[in-house]
Design a protein around this motif. Structure first.
Motif, PDB file in Angstrom:
ATOM      1  N   ASP A 171       0.880  -1.210  -0.019  1.00  0.00           N
ATOM      2  CA  ASP A 171      -0.074   0.107   0.032  1.00  0.00           C
ATOM      3  C   ASP A 171       0.897   1.358   0.000  1.00  0.00           C
ATOM      4  O   ASP A 171       0.442   2.389   0.074  1.00  0.00           O
ATOM      5  CB  ASP A 171      -1.102   0.050   1.094  1.00  0.00           C
ATOM      6  CG  ASP A 171      -2.055  -1.234   1.236  1.00  0.00           C
ATOM      7  OD1 ASP A 171      -2.194  -1.484   0.212  1.00  0.00           O
ATOM      8  OD2 ASP A 171      -2.452  -1.495   2.196  1.00  0.00           O
ATOM      9  N   LEU A 172       2.124   1.277   0.187  1.00  0.00           N
ATOM     10  CA  LEU A 172       2.926   2.426  -0.019  1.00  0.00           C
ATOM     11  C   LEU A 172       3.590   2.840  -1.093  1.00  0.00           C
ATOM     12  O   LEU A 172       4.232   3.846  -1.013  1.00  0.00           O
ATOM     13  CB  LEU A 172       4.206   1.810   1.005  1.00  0.00           C
ATOM     14  CG  LEU A 172       3.573   1.385   2.565  1.00  0.00           C
ATOM     15  CD1 LEU A 172       4.777   1.317   3.464  1.00  0.00           C
ATOM     16  CD2 LEU A 172       2.818   2.466   3.196  1.00  0.00           C
ATOM     17  N   ASP A 173       3.230   2.084  -2.173  1.00  0.00           N
ATOM     18  CA  ASP A 173       3.911   2.663  -3.506  1.00  0.00           C
ATOM     19  C   ASP A 173       5.375   2.705  -3.717  1.00  0.00           C
ATOM     20  O   ASP A 173       5.941   3.655  -4.163  1.00  0.00           O
ATOM     21  CB  ASP A 173       3.162   3.990  -3.901  1.00  0.00           C
ATOM     22  CG  ASP A 173       1.716   4.083  -4.152  1.00  0.00           C
ATOM     23  OD1 ASP A 173       1.317   2.956  -4.211  1.00  0.00           O
ATOM     24  OD2 ASP A 173       1.091   5.060  -3.512  1.00  0.00           O
ATOM     25  N   LEU A 174       6.082   1.879  -3.055  1.00  0.00           N
ATOM     26  CA  LEU A 174       7.265   1.720  -3.110  1.00  0.00           C
ATOM     27  C   LEU A 174       8.080   1.500  -4.759  1.00  0.00           C
ATOM     28  O   LEU A 174       7.288   0.913  -5.318  1.00  0.00           O
ATOM     29  CB  LEU A 174       7.939   0.570  -2.139  1.00  0.00           C
ATOM     30  CG  LEU A 174       7.822   0.587  -0.758  1.00  0.00           C
ATOM     31  CD1 LEU A 174       7.937  -0.632  -0.048  1.00  0.00           C
ATOM     32  CD2 LEU A 174       8.335   1.703  -0.041  1.00  0.00           C
ATOM     33  N   VAL A 175       8.984   1.874  -4.830  1.00  0.00           N
ATOM     34  CA  VAL A 175       9.745   1.385  -6.145  1.00  0.00           C
ATOM     35  C   VAL A 175       9.747   0.105  -6.108  1.00  0.00           C
ATOM     36  O   VAL A 175       9.964  -0.699  -5.170  1.00  0.00           O
ATOM     37  CB  VAL A 175      11.186   2.130  -6.337  1.00  0.00           C
ATOM     38  CG1 VAL A 175      11.061   3.682  -6.288  1.00  0.00           C
ATOM     39  CG2 VAL A 175      12.165   1.771  -4.886  1.00  0.00           C
ATOM     40  N   PRO A 176       9.649  -0.500  -7.313  1.00  0.00           N
ATOM     41  CA  PRO A 176       9.660  -1.799  -7.726  1.00  0.00           C
ATOM     42  C   PRO A 176      10.877  -2.757  -7.170  1.00  0.00           C
ATOM     43  O   PRO A 176      10.678  -3.725  -6.668  1.00  0.00           O
ATOM     44  CB  PRO A 176       9.643  -2.132  -9.220  1.00  0.00           C
ATOM     45  CG  PRO A 176       8.963  -0.745  -9.627  1.00  0.00           C
ATOM     46  CD  PRO A 176       9.609   0.347  -8.822  1.00  0.00           C
ATOM     47  N   TYR A 177      12.248  -1.941  -7.248  1.00  0.00           N
ATOM     48  CA  TYR A 177      13.132  -2.722  -6.633  1.00  0.00           C
ATOM     49  C   TYR A 177      13.440  -2.906  -5.233  1.00  0.00           C
ATOM     50  O   TYR A 177      14.591  -3.174  -4.780  1.00  0.00           O
ATOM     51  CB  TYR A 177      14.513  -2.062  -7.357  1.00  0.00           C
ATOM     52  CG  TYR A 177      14.811  -0.843  -7.488  1.00  0.00           C
ATOM     53  CD1 TYR A 177      15.342  -0.134  -6.389  1.00  0.00           C
ATOM     54  CD2 TYR A 177      14.229   0.061  -8.483  1.00  0.00           C
ATOM     55  CE1 TYR A 177      15.786   1.388  -6.234  1.00  0.00           C
ATOM     56  CE2 TYR A 177      14.624   1.294  -8.528  1.00  0.00           C
ATOM     57  CZ  TYR A 177      15.069   2.221  -7.441  1.00  0.00           C
ATOM     58  OH  TYR A 177      15.423   3.544  -7.322  1.00  0.00           O
ATOM     59  N   ALA A 178      12.323  -2.063  -4.578  1.00  0.00           N
ATOM     60  CA  ALA A 178      12.356  -2.200  -3.098  1.00  0.00           C
ATOM     61  C   ALA A 178      11.953  -3.574  -2.686  1.00  0.00           C
ATOM     62  O   ALA A 178      12.356  -4.241  -1.712  1.00  0.00           O
ATOM     63  CB  ALA A 178      11.467  -1.178  -2.312  1.00  0.00           C
ATOM     64  N   ARG A 231      18.639  -1.502  -7.489  1.00  0.00           N
ATOM     65  CA  ARG A 231      18.585  -1.904  -6.176  1.00  0.00           C
ATOM     66  C   ARG A 231      20.115  -1.714  -5.770  1.00  0.00           C
ATOM     67  O   ARG A 231      20.442  -1.526  -4.461  1.00  0.00           O
ATOM     68  CB  ARG A 231      18.116  -3.317  -6.096  1.00  0.00           C
ATOM     69  CG  ARG A 231      18.070  -3.751  -4.666  1.00  0.00           C
ATOM     70  CD  ARG A 231      17.207  -4.991  -4.607  1.00  0.00           C
ATOM     71  NE  ARG A 231      17.364  -5.739  -3.159  1.00  0.00           N
ATOM     72  CZ  ARG A 231      16.464  -5.463  -2.260  1.00  0.00           C
ATOM     73  NH1 ARG A 231      15.648  -4.458  -2.239  1.00  0.00           N
ATOM     74  NH2 ARG A 231      16.868  -5.831  -1.014  1.00  0.00           N
ATOM     75  N   ASP A 232      21.000  -2.355  -6.295  1.00  0.00           N
ATOM     76  CA  ASP A 232      22.397  -2.381  -6.073  1.00  0.00           C
ATOM     77  C   ASP A 232      22.896  -0.942  -5.677  1.00  0.00           C
ATOM     78  O   ASP A 232      23.688  -0.731  -4.671  1.00  0.00           O
ATOM     79  CB  ASP A 232      23.340  -3.130  -7.236  1.00  0.00           C
ATOM     80  CG  ASP A 232      23.113  -4.348  -7.485  1.00  0.00           C
ATOM     81  OD1 ASP A 232      22.557  -5.099  -6.635  1.00  0.00           O
ATOM     82  OD2 ASP A 232      23.449  -4.663  -8.495  1.00  0.00           O
ATOM     83  N   ILE A 233      22.514   0.124  -6.456  1.00  0.00           N
ATOM     84  CA  ILE A 233      22.995   1.263  -6.277  1.00  0.00           C
ATOM     85  C   ILE A 233      22.293   1.927  -5.088  1.00  0.00           C
ATOM     86  O   ILE A 233      22.858   2.791  -4.213  1.00  0.00           O
ATOM     87  CB  ILE A 233      22.697   2.333  -7.274  1.00  0.00           C
ATOM     88  CG1 ILE A 233      23.331   1.878  -8.725  1.00  0.00           C
ATOM     89  CG2 ILE A 233      22.952   3.756  -6.966  1.00  0.00           C
ATOM     90  CD1 ILE A 233      22.997   2.717  -9.976  1.00  0.00           C
ATOM     91  N   ALA A 234      20.966   1.594  -4.661  1.00  0.00           N
ATOM     92  CA  ALA A 234      20.252   2.034  -3.353  1.00  0.00           C
ATOM     93  C   ALA A 234      20.964   1.406  -2.234  1.00  0.00           C
ATOM     94  O   ALA A 234      21.283   2.016  -1.160  1.00  0.00           O
ATOM     95  CB  ALA A 234      18.892   1.328  -3.737  1.00  0.00           C
ATOM     96  N   LEU A 308      27.288  -7.395  -2.293  1.00  0.00           N
ATOM     97  CA  LEU A 308      26.713  -6.356  -1.403  1.00  0.00           C
ATOM     98  C   LEU A 308      25.940  -7.153  -0.399  1.00  0.00           C
ATOM     99  O   LEU A 308      25.606  -8.353  -0.445  1.00  0.00           O
ATOM    100  CB  LEU A 308      25.842  -5.674  -2.231  1.00  0.00           C
ATOM    101  CG  LEU A 308      26.397  -4.692  -3.378  1.00  0.00           C
ATOM    102  CD1 LEU A 308      25.257  -4.051  -4.126  1.00  0.00           C
ATOM    103  CD2 LEU A 308      26.886  -3.552  -2.527  1.00  0.00           C
ATOM    104  N   PRO A 309      25.417  -6.314   0.755  1.00  0.00           N
ATOM    105  CA  PRO A 309      24.293  -7.087   1.561  1.00  0.00           C
ATOM    106  C   PRO A 309      23.148  -7.324   1.018  1.00  0.00           C
ATOM    107  O   PRO A 309      23.100  -6.769  -0.170  1.00  0.00           O
ATOM    108  CB  PRO A 309      24.457  -5.822   2.925  1.00  0.00           C
ATOM    109  CG  PRO A 309      25.014  -4.464   2.280  1.00  0.00           C
ATOM    110  CD  PRO A 309      26.051  -5.166   1.120  1.00  0.00           C
ATOM    111  N   ALA A 310      22.366  -7.909   1.818  1.00  0.00           N
ATOM    112  CA  ALA A 310      20.984  -8.526   1.214  1.00  0.00           C
ATOM    113  C   ALA A 310      20.052  -7.205   0.787  1.00  0.00           C
ATOM    114  O   ALA A 310      18.997  -7.329   0.032  1.00  0.00           O
ATOM    115  CB  ALA A 310      20.264  -9.240   2.197  1.00  0.00           C
ATOM    116  N   GLY A 311      20.467  -6.071   1.572  1.00  0.00           N
ATOM    117  CA  GLY A 311      19.608  -4.830   1.104  1.00  0.00           C
ATOM    118  C   GLY A 311      20.126  -3.587   1.920  1.00  0.00           C
ATOM    119  O   GLY A 311      21.259  -3.700   2.472  1.00  0.00           O
TER     120      GLY A 311
END
Length: 374
Positions: A171-178, A231-234, A308-311
């Protein structure tokens, strides 16, 4: 007596409008177009409306808050003001509006005003955005999700409301790669809200702001150029925000991360261990936490996992996101801050030089009674 005067003014005004319509119609016939009627009628009507309309004088009486709903027209606003005794008549309001081209820019919101104001003054109040009654909450950069909730709760909305909303990430409209996790994808900034704003509304604002910033920085294009994913860049940005304090070092640390990834070296960032254990400062970590063989067993512990770490391990600000998307050029594989007072950080590709830099860091810590948990 006042009602009689008002009735006479209105009767006089209606007669004037009748004469005016005839006069302007003749002007149209002579002038050959309706444009003449539009211009003359609006200007002359505004003049006589201002002269005939009932209006208050002075600086107002009692304090009052007036809410301008989203999508309200200037006519709607005039009725709201009149119903709350802010203005004496909607005619006076229309005259004020007609004489000010900025009137159409009134923003929705709640305004601090006074009753019994001249219509022109009431319009000035509504065009003054400083009178908008809004509440703001600031979420600093580099926080983990639980810390963001603590910051958001200062808005007066209970923390449990945010925790409940976070359990519904769809319900939060997160970016897809979240990938359905809000951690690191709710942008740190200052947000405005009112009494009708819910926890979900604020979180959606944060998710939307993150998306806007990532798009502005072209995460998609940067990911293609770097051979990675957005996602990697994030994730890299989240590490930068925890590891770097000096602005000019951020792009250099980003390059260290990418160089180590390209060479298959483990990142070995202490900040990822802190995230994995949920504990800070360093001296409270489990024994051996900063060793490849030590605890904790976590996909976020870059001493134990490759890549990279998992997130994300924090919610990065724009500067860290930009550094991750636009790293500096260089062959560095190591960096260490050798002075926590100045933030001086040494970068190198040479392991031996890095060890000398690390020893300088240790010497600084010893000389300063280990103030930062070195």
């Amino acid at each position: 007596m006042m009602d009689t005067d008002r009735t006479r003014r209105r009767e006089t005004w209606h007669r004037i409008k009748g004469y005016l319509a005839v006069a302007v119609s003749l002007a149209v016939l002579v002038g050959g177009g309706y444009a003449v009627f539009d211009v003359v009628e609006s200007r002359v009507t505004g003049f006589f409306t201002a002269a005939a309309a009932e209006d208050y004088e002075g600086n107002g009486a009692e304090d009052i808050e007036i809410e301008v709903p989203q999508g309200a027209s200037v006519t709607d606003i005039g009725h709201i003001l009149h119903d709350n005794d802010v203005i004496a008549s909607t005619e006076a309001w229309q005259a004020a509006v007609a004489s000010d081209p900025e009137a159409s820019t009134i923003q929705a919101g709640t305004y601090a005003m006074k009753t019994r104001l001249p219509a022109a003054t009431a319009l000035e109040y509504l065009l003054d955005t400083d009178r908008l009654q809004v509440t703001r909450v600031t979420v600093p950069e580099g926080l983990v999700l639980s810390q963001q909730v603590e910051a958001l709760a200062k808005s007066g909305i209970p923390a449990k409301d945010f925790e409940k909303a976070l359990k519904r990430p769809d319900d939060l409209d997160l970016v897809p790669y979240a990938e359905g996790s809000p951690e690191g994808f709710l942008f740190p900034d200052t947000y405005e809200f009112d009494d009708d704003t819910t926890a979900g509304d604020l979180l959606r604002q944060m998710a939307g702001r993150y998306d806007d910033v990532a798009e502005d920085l072209d995460f998609e294009g940067a990911a293609q150029e770097l051979g990675l994913t957005p996602r990697d860049i994030a994730i890299v940005a989240s590490i930068i925000d925890k590891e770097v304090t000096i602005a000019e070092d951020r792009p250099k640390v980003a390059r260290v991360i990418y160089n180590r990834l390209e060479q298959g070296m483990r990142l070995q960032f202490d900040s990822t261990v802190y995230y994995a254990t949920g504990v800070y400062p360093p001296e409270q970590q489990p024994a051996g936490a900063f060793e490849p063989s030590g605890p904790p067993e976590s996909p976020y512990n870059t001493y134990k996992v490759d890549g990279l770490p998992a997130g994300p391990i924090s919610a990065p600000g724009r500067a860290a996101m930009e550094a991750a998307a636009r790293p500096s050029d260089g062959d560095w594989l190591y960096f260490v801050t050798v002075n926590f007072d100045t933030g001086e950080t040494r970068f190198t590709a040479d392991p031996a030089e890095h060890e000398r830099n690390v020893q300088e860091w240790r010497d600084w810590c010893e000389a300063n009674d280990n103030p930062s948990g070195c």
